[in-house]
Scaffold this motif. Sequence first.
Motif, short mmCIF file in Angstrom:
data_model
loop_
_atom_site.label_atom_id
_atom_site.label_comp_id
_atom_site.label_asym_id
_atom_site.label_seq_id
_atom_site.Cartn_x
_atom_site.Cartn_y
_atom_site.Cartn_z
N HIS A 22 0.87 -1.18 0.00
CA HIS A 22 0.00 0.00 0.00
C HIS A 22 0.90 1.23 0.00
O HIS A 22 1.72 1.40 0.90
CB HIS A 22 -0.91 0.00 1.23
N LYS A 32 0.20 13.87 3.76
CA LYS A 32 1.28 13.61 4.71
C LYS A 32 2.11 14.86 4.96
O LYS A 32 2.48 15.15 6.10
CB LYS A 32 2.16 12.47 4.18
N TYR A 123 -8.36 -2.24 8.37
CA TYR A 123 -7.04 -1.63 8.48
C TYR A 123 -6.52 -1.21 7.10
O TYR A 123 -6.03 -0.10 6.92
CB TYR A 123 -6.04 -2.60 9.11
N GLN A 127 -5.96 2.64 5.73
CA GLN A 127 -4.67 3.08 5.19
C GLN A 127 -4.80 3.54 3.75
O GLN A 127 -4.21 4.55 3.35
CB GLN A 127 -3.66 1.94 5.28
N ASP A 128 -5.60 2.83 2.96
CA ASP A 128 -5.75 3.21 1.55
C ASP A 128 -6.46 4.55 1.40
O ASP A 128 -6.10 5.35 0.54
CB ASP A 128 -6.51 2.13 0.80
N ASN A 131 -3.91 7.07 2.16
CA ASN A 131 -2.93 7.10 1.07
C ASN A 131 -3.45 7.79 -0.18
O ASN A 131 -2.67 8.23 -1.03
CB ASN A 131 -2.50 5.67 0.72
N VAL A 154 -5.02 8.64 10.79
CA VAL A 154 -4.25 7.70 9.98
C VAL A 154 -3.43 8.51 8.98
O VAL A 154 -3.97 9.37 8.28
CB VAL A 154 -5.17 6.71 9.24
N LEU A 164 0.24 -4.46 8.13
CA LEU A 164 -1.08 -4.04 8.58
C LEU A 164 -1.68 -5.06 9.53
O LEU A 164 -2.30 -4.72 10.54
CB LEU A 164 -2.00 -3.81 7.38
N PRO A 169 -2.68 0.22 10.66
CA PRO A 169 -2.20 1.35 9.86
C PRO A 169 -1.32 2.29 10.67
O PRO A 169 -1.26 2.19 11.90
CB PRO A 169 -3.49 2.04 9.41
N LYS A 170 -0.64 3.18 9.98
CA LYS A 170 0.21 4.16 10.65
C LYS A 170 -0.62 5.39 11.02
O LYS A 170 -1.50 5.81 10.27
CB LYS A 170 1.37 4.57 9.75
N TYR A 181 4.60 9.49 13.36
CA TYR A 181 4.50 8.22 12.65
C TYR A 181 4.65 7.08 13.66
O TYR A 181 5.72 6.89 14.23
CB TYR A 181 5.63 8.16 11.63
N SER A 183 2.69 2.99 14.71
CA SER A 183 1.66 2.01 14.36
C SER A 183 0.43 2.19 15.24
O SER A 183 0.52 2.66 16.38
CB SER A 183 2.19 0.59 14.51
#
Length: 210
Positions: A22, A32, A123, A127-128, A131, A154, A164, A169-170, A181, A183
């Motif tokens: 991912h 970010k 999760y 994350q996606d 992203n 996230v 993941l 996710p982060k 950053y 987890s």
Amino acid sequence: MRTFILILFLFSSTVIAAQGLHKPDEHGKKLKEFYLSLDVENLWIAGQHINWETGVADNPEATHNIKTHCSVFAAAACKKLNIYILRPPEHAQTLLANAQYDWLKTTEASVKGWRPISGTNRYAMAQDYANNGYVVVAVVQSPDAHRPGHTALVTPATITDDQLHESGPKVIMAGAKNYNYISLKNGFKSHLTNWPESVIEFYYFEKAAF
């Protein structure tokens, strides 16, 4: 030597692809950058009374609203992006994460653009979304109404399916210690009794921030 390096590179790429990678797109990279610009590791510091919108310490003599600032950090980030999540003055800083957890389930939150993320693949979905430039909140409520929950954002990250599964996710967050950053598993560890957990909820805002 070059042949060996090429074979190693191809092998590594195959392993990563098999794991499911991912990665942030251009929108995620901008999100970010925005999160990092907030300088959370130096602002919204626990033990200080702060201006909730800027994270700057503003009252060294204060004895209230000084413990941790996870929920107002998330609220401040959202406000800078013209996104509403429950925040002062509609709710005090005290126990705000618990209140955000409840508020995100309401019709008002839905009308304002928040959508839940659920299912066994949540999760990866959380994350996606991040992203791809969407604001995603992770929130947990304390089972004790007199103790604080926790809210984090996230953050876009390059991560595999295995990672993941191992730690979620982060996230970027304020707390007892602040992180650009970390987890999900480590960031929320004081609120978890097992892993995989089933108490953290995720919501994304319906319009991408970038």
